[in-house]
Write a protein that holds these residues in place. Structure first.
Motif, PDB file in Angstrom:
ATOM      1  N   LEU A  11     -36.214  24.992 103.039  1.00  0.00           N
ATOM      2  CA  LEU A  11     -37.477  24.767 102.328  1.00  0.00           C
ATOM      3  C   LEU A  11     -38.470  25.903 102.546  1.00  0.00           C
ATOM      4  N   SER A  12     -38.520  26.448 103.766  1.00  0.00           N
ATOM      5  CA  SER A  12     -39.438  27.567 103.998  1.00  0.00           C
ATOM      6  C   SER A  12     -38.969  28.805 103.248  1.00  0.00           C
ATOM      7  N   PHE A  31     -37.353  28.760 100.400  1.00  0.00           N
ATOM      8  CA  PHE A  31     -37.713  28.501  99.012  1.00  0.00           C
ATOM      9  C   PHE A  31     -39.192  28.763  98.776  1.00  0.00           C
ATOM     10  N   ALA A  32     -40.051  28.343  99.694  1.00  0.00           N
ATOM     11  CA  ALA A  32     -41.490  28.538  99.545  1.00  0.00           C
ATOM     12  C   ALA A  32     -41.845  30.020  99.574  1.00  0.00           C
ATOM     13  N   VAL A  33     -41.205  30.777 100.452  1.00  0.00           N
ATOM     14  CA  VAL A  33     -41.497  32.211 100.542  1.00  0.00           C
ATOM     15  C   VAL A  33     -41.058  32.917  99.265  1.00  0.00           C
ATOM     16  N   VAL A  34     -39.883  32.597  98.761  1.00  0.00           N
ATOM     17  CA  VAL A  34     -39.388  33.223  97.533  1.00  0.00           C
ATOM     18  C   VAL A  34     -40.286  32.845  96.353  1.00  0.00           C
ATOM     19  N   ALA A  35     -40.729  31.596  96.295  1.00  0.00           N
ATOM     20  CA  ALA A  35     -41.620  31.172  95.223  1.00  0.00           C
ATOM     21  C   ALA A  35     -42.949  31.919  95.293  1.00  0.00           C
ATOM     22  N   ALA A  36     -43.490  32.091  96.491  1.00  0.00           N
ATOM     23  CA  ALA A  36     -44.753  32.807  96.642  1.00  0.00           C
ATOM     24  C   ALA A  36     -44.611  34.261  96.222  1.00  0.00           C
ATOM     25  N   ILE A  37     -43.503  34.887  96.596  1.00  0.00           N
ATOM     26  CA  ILE A  37     -43.275  36.284  96.217  1.00  0.00           C
ATOM     27  C   ILE A  37     -43.125  36.397  94.700  1.00  0.00           C
TER      28      ILE A  37
END
Length: 46
Positions: A22-23, A25-31
């Motif tokens: 999940l982290s 996924f969140a980092v990739v989404a933010a980038i």
């Protein structure tokens, strides 16, 4: 290793997998959102 320690390490091990996924996924989404915002039309529509 005692049984209690073994149980604790198993719980931590199984809890780590979703946290990592999940982290990530969140980092990739933010980038991706940041990269998309770079290409955004900055001109305010009139």
């Amino acid at each position: 290793m005692s049984t209690l320690e073994s149980v604790i390490w198993h719980i931590l091990g199984y809890a780590a997998m979703p946290v990592i996924i999940l982290s990530g996924f969140a980092v990739v989404a933010a980038i991706c959102i940041w990269l998309l915002s770079l290409g955004k039309d900055k001109k305010i529509s009139e």
